[in-house]
Design an enzyme around this catalytic site. Sequence first.
Site, mmCIF file in Angstrom:
data_model
loop_
_atom_site.group_PDB
_atom_site.id
_atom_site.type_symbol
_atom_site.label_atom_id
_atom_site.label_comp_id
_atom_site.label_asym_id
_atom_site.label_seq_id
_atom_site.Cartn_x
_atom_site.Cartn_y
_atom_site.Cartn_z
ATOM 1 N N CYS A 2 0.874 -1.161 0.000
ATOM 2 C CA CYS A 2 0.000 0.000 0.000
ATOM 3 C C CYS A 2 0.916 1.216 0.000
ATOM 4 O O CYS A 2 2.124 1.078 0.113
ATOM 5 C CB CYS A 2 -0.855 -0.002 1.251
ATOM 6 S SG CYS A 2 -1.742 -1.551 1.489
ATOM 7 N N ARG A 27 1.214 1.736 -6.011
ATOM 8 C CA ARG A 27 1.403 0.706 -4.989
ATOM 9 C C ARG A 27 0.102 0.021 -4.596
ATOM 10 O O ARG A 27 0.107 -0.953 -3.847
ATOM 11 C CB ARG A 27 2.038 1.319 -3.749
ATOM 12 C CG ARG A 27 3.388 1.946 -3.991
ATOM 13 C CD ARG A 27 3.932 2.543 -2.716
ATOM 14 N NE ARG A 27 4.126 1.520 -1.710
ATOM 15 C CZ ARG A 27 5.218 0.780 -1.589
ATOM 16 N NH1 ARG A 27 6.216 0.976 -2.408
ATOM 17 N NH2 ARG A 27 5.318 -0.132 -0.660
ATOM 18 N N TRP A 74 -3.925 -1.692 -1.238
ATOM 19 C CA TRP A 74 -4.029 -2.898 -2.063
ATOM 20 C C TRP A 74 -4.362 -4.003 -1.069
ATOM 21 O O TRP A 74 -3.536 -4.390 -0.244
ATOM 22 C CB TRP A 74 -2.706 -3.179 -2.759
ATOM 23 C CG TRP A 74 -2.773 -4.315 -3.719
ATOM 24 C CD1 TRP A 74 -3.222 -4.279 -5.007
ATOM 25 C CD2 TRP A 74 -2.351 -5.671 -3.493
ATOM 26 N NE1 TRP A 74 -3.117 -5.527 -5.584
ATOM 27 C CE2 TRP A 74 -2.588 -6.397 -4.684
ATOM 28 C CE3 TRP A 74 -1.805 -6.348 -2.397
ATOM 29 C CZ2 TRP A 74 -2.285 -7.759 -4.812
ATOM 30 C CZ3 TRP A 74 -1.510 -7.698 -2.521
ATOM 31 C CH2 TRP A 74 -1.752 -8.379 -3.718
ATOM 32 N N ASN A 99 1.349 -0.303 5.832
ATOM 33 C CA ASN A 99 1.683 -1.060 4.623
ATOM 34 C C ASN A 99 2.437 -2.300 5.087
ATOM 35 O O ASN A 99 3.373 -2.187 5.866
ATOM 36 C CB ASN A 99 2.571 -0.185 3.729
ATOM 37 C CG ASN A 99 3.245 -0.968 2.631
ATOM 38 O OD1 ASN A 99 2.685 -1.938 2.129
ATOM 39 N ND2 ASN A 99 4.438 -0.562 2.257
ATOM 40 N N GLY A 100 1.995 -3.477 4.643
ATOM 41 C CA GLY A 100 2.665 -4.711 5.059
ATOM 42 C C GLY A 100 1.650 -5.747 5.519
ATOM 43 O O GLY A 100 0.443 -5.581 5.299
ATOM 44 N N GLU A 482 7.355 -12.449 -21.861
ATOM 45 C CA GLU A 482 7.129 -11.044 -21.494
ATOM 46 C C GLU A 482 5.981 -10.451 -22.322
ATOM 47 O O GLU A 482 5.152 -9.709 -21.796
ATOM 48 C CB GLU A 482 8.437 -10.257 -21.672
ATOM 49 C CG GLU A 482 8.372 -8.784 -21.329
ATOM 50 C CD GLU A 482 7.941 -8.469 -19.906
ATOM 51 O OE1 GLU A 482 7.865 -9.360 -19.054
ATOM 52 O OE2 GLU A 482 7.627 -7.295 -19.658
ATOM 53 N N LYS A 486 2.545 -8.961 -20.683
ATOM 54 C CA LYS A 486 2.043 -7.602 -20.927
ATOM 55 C C LYS A 486 0.587 -7.663 -21.366
ATOM 56 O O LYS A 486 -0.255 -6.917 -20.877
ATOM 57 C CB LYS A 486 2.847 -6.877 -22.017
ATOM 58 C CG LYS A 486 4.252 -6.460 -21.684
ATOM 59 C CD LYS A 486 4.380 -5.363 -20.672
ATOM 60 C CE LYS A 486 4.348 -5.887 -19.265
ATOM 61 N NZ LYS A 486 5.546 -6.113 -18.569
ATOM 62 N N GLU A 489 -1.774 -8.756 -18.474
ATOM 63 C CA GLU A 489 -1.831 -7.775 -17.378
ATOM 64 C C GLU A 489 -2.771 -6.620 -17.681
ATOM 65 O O GLU A 489 -3.533 -6.193 -16.824
ATOM 66 C CB GLU A 489 -0.443 -7.156 -17.144
ATOM 67 C CG GLU A 489 0.479 -7.924 -16.250
ATOM 68 C CD GLU A 489 1.823 -7.219 -16.091
ATOM 69 O OE1 GLU A 489 2.329 -7.200 -14.974
ATOM 70 O OE2 GLU A 489 2.386 -6.700 -17.087
ATOM 71 N N HIS A 505 3.723 -30.623 -28.172
ATOM 72 C CA HIS A 505 3.549 -31.430 -26.972
ATOM 73 C C HIS A 505 2.331 -30.979 -26.161
ATOM 74 O O HIS A 505 2.238 -31.289 -24.970
ATOM 75 C CB HIS A 505 4.812 -31.372 -26.111
ATOM 76 C CG HIS A 505 6.012 -31.943 -26.800
ATOM 77 N ND1 HIS A 505 6.090 -33.261 -27.172
ATOM 78 C CD2 HIS A 505 7.160 -31.364 -27.233
ATOM 79 C CE1 HIS A 505 7.252 -33.479 -27.788
ATOM 80 N NE2 HIS A 505 7.915 -32.332 -27.845
ATOM 81 N N LYS A 605 2.176 -2.256 -8.471
ATOM 82 C CA LYS A 605 3.511 -2.176 -9.074
ATOM 83 C C LYS A 605 4.579 -2.764 -8.180
ATOM 84 O O LYS A 605 5.487 -3.438 -8.620
ATOM 85 C CB LYS A 605 3.841 -0.714 -9.366
ATOM 86 C CG LYS A 605 5.199 -0.559 -9.985
ATOM 87 C CD LYS A 605 5.166 0.358 -11.158
ATOM 88 C CE LYS A 605 6.359 0.192 -12.040
ATOM 89 N NZ LYS A 605 6.191 -0.834 -13.052
#
Length: 610
Positions: A2, A27, A74, A99-100, A482, A486, A489, A505, A605
């Site tokens: 957060c 965040r 968050w 935050n945590g 990647e 992208k 996301e 396969h 992020k």
Amino acid sequence: MCGIVAATADRDVVPVLIAGLKALEYRGYDSAGISVLQDGRLARVRAKGKVRDLETLYDSAPVAGVTGIAHTRWATHGAPNTVNAHPHVSSERVAIVHNGIIENHAELREELKARGYRFESETDTEVIAHLVEQALAGNADLRSAVLAATRRLHGAYAIAVMNRDQPDRIVGARRGSPLVVGVGDGEHFLGSDVQALIKQTNRFVYLDEGDVVEISRGRFEICDADGNPVERPVRKSELSADAVDRGEYRHYMIKEIHEQPRAVADTLEGRLSENRILPNIFGVDAEALLARVKHVQIVACGTSFHAGLVARYWLEGIAGLPCSVEVASEYRYRRAVVQPGTLFLAVSQSGETADTLAALRDGRRHGYLGSMAICNVPESSLVRESDLVLMTRAGPEIGVASTKAFTTQLAALALLVLELARINGLAAEKYSRLVAELASLPRVIGEVLALEPQIAALAERFVPRHHALFLGRGVHYPVALEGALKLKEISYIHAEAYPAGELKHGPLALVDEDMPVIAVAPNNQLLEKLKSNLEEVRARGGELFVFADTDAPVVQAGERGAVLKIASGGNLIAPAVFTVPLQMLAYHVAVLRGTDVDQPRNLAKSVTVE
Ligand code: G6P
């Protein structure tokens, strides 16, 4: 993960708090809140959603005060709603933002309930509010109360706390989550990072693990976890206040995609001359350590993990060094067998990712030769705790989907690989050719950016899709990973990446006319193999979108598909170059689908919790 901001000043701090929260929204952004001391009481405004929702609420019922704390969330414990939004209060006199994650919150909650405390929310944070209140009720002052409370906590926290009865001060504390002190003239601030406060001051104090700080208008005082006064240096930040502005761009992500030539040039600046890597760019003592490296263990998360995967191909192929790469959340819980002479290499944009940090800290016990961080944030925990550091110098990256952080990580990793290759006896001619190729990366990326209109047109064909498959071979398999990351996301299209040779396969079973297949086809020794894999797709009616090297022998996409030509600039830099069109593709698909590009749902992020 957060965001926290706090201020004590001679002016109304609410605008400072709101501006800080906006800079911290990367965040977390599922709810936000502010508490200020107004007319002797704790006024609180909280809203579900983004900071702008909080702002709207504040506009309709303003609060004001000279001391205040604020938070953007968050969710980890409890749904993202107003009741769980911070600040949390206890007995109308303590307000806290956190935050945590507090791991022993359940037992503390039971204990506090037994003592008569009532809980409003489902959060772990509320236990801290009551613990502080309990200590204040026992006649402690705010700082001692926070020290007493934090001693009871297991887990990670950065907090800012106010006490209605000591209206001129705020106490902050950190362990496992970042917190900085902003030093102003006759005013002081706390923030999760420098960006949150850069519009107010450029002088900062970075707190150490376990530190507790008390700020008031005229001073700040820091003590360690045992309550002993400690001095921490005040540092001047180089960050400019407009580095975090979006300018004319519609989103931070596209701004950051376009910043890549500049960012990569900054990463390389002063580190290579025309044909060699300059000495001591890894620090004065680095050469002796690098000369003893026999194996490299890379640990990272998300996009940084993909950069690590690219580096493995380079390390083995160019420097002849064995390399293992693993996501930090797995690595830290595995009993890794460390080979003698192993360099532990952590790759992280933020330098605060909880799993990566924990892996570094655990790594110390496993007898590594030494540790190195490739990181974008100079003051981060990762940088401070690693033996060697190579900064990526990408500048602040705000878009949650990482772009310039990735290509600058690749540039930094390439510097390391070439240095190790030189030490391990790479032929001088090949070495200087590769250094020159690396030096051309900013220019080559600049050329690829010019393809944006074609890519934007291509993006339209992805808008109605639900799935997409990305293919690559060798060092371009991580590029495919990647590209898929992208797309998923930010556009929420389900995307998977496979090494093209694995297609038969399993994933080939998914290929039909509804499954677009995106392939990365540089002109390297695997091109012919890749072309056979693409034929397998075409033969099954799959729609192919191929990003092919300009000088690659003809690659067919079939009637429904498309081939887009990319000038890769050489095999070393090709992974960075081919990533750029995939970033632009994901971006334009997301814009067309109308998603929240810079702040995609459920993500953040900087993941400073496990
Ligand atoms: C989050 C971000 C990703 C990032 C990952 C690792 O998931 O959304 O963009 O790649 O964390 O972050 P780091 O700061 O360690 O590179």
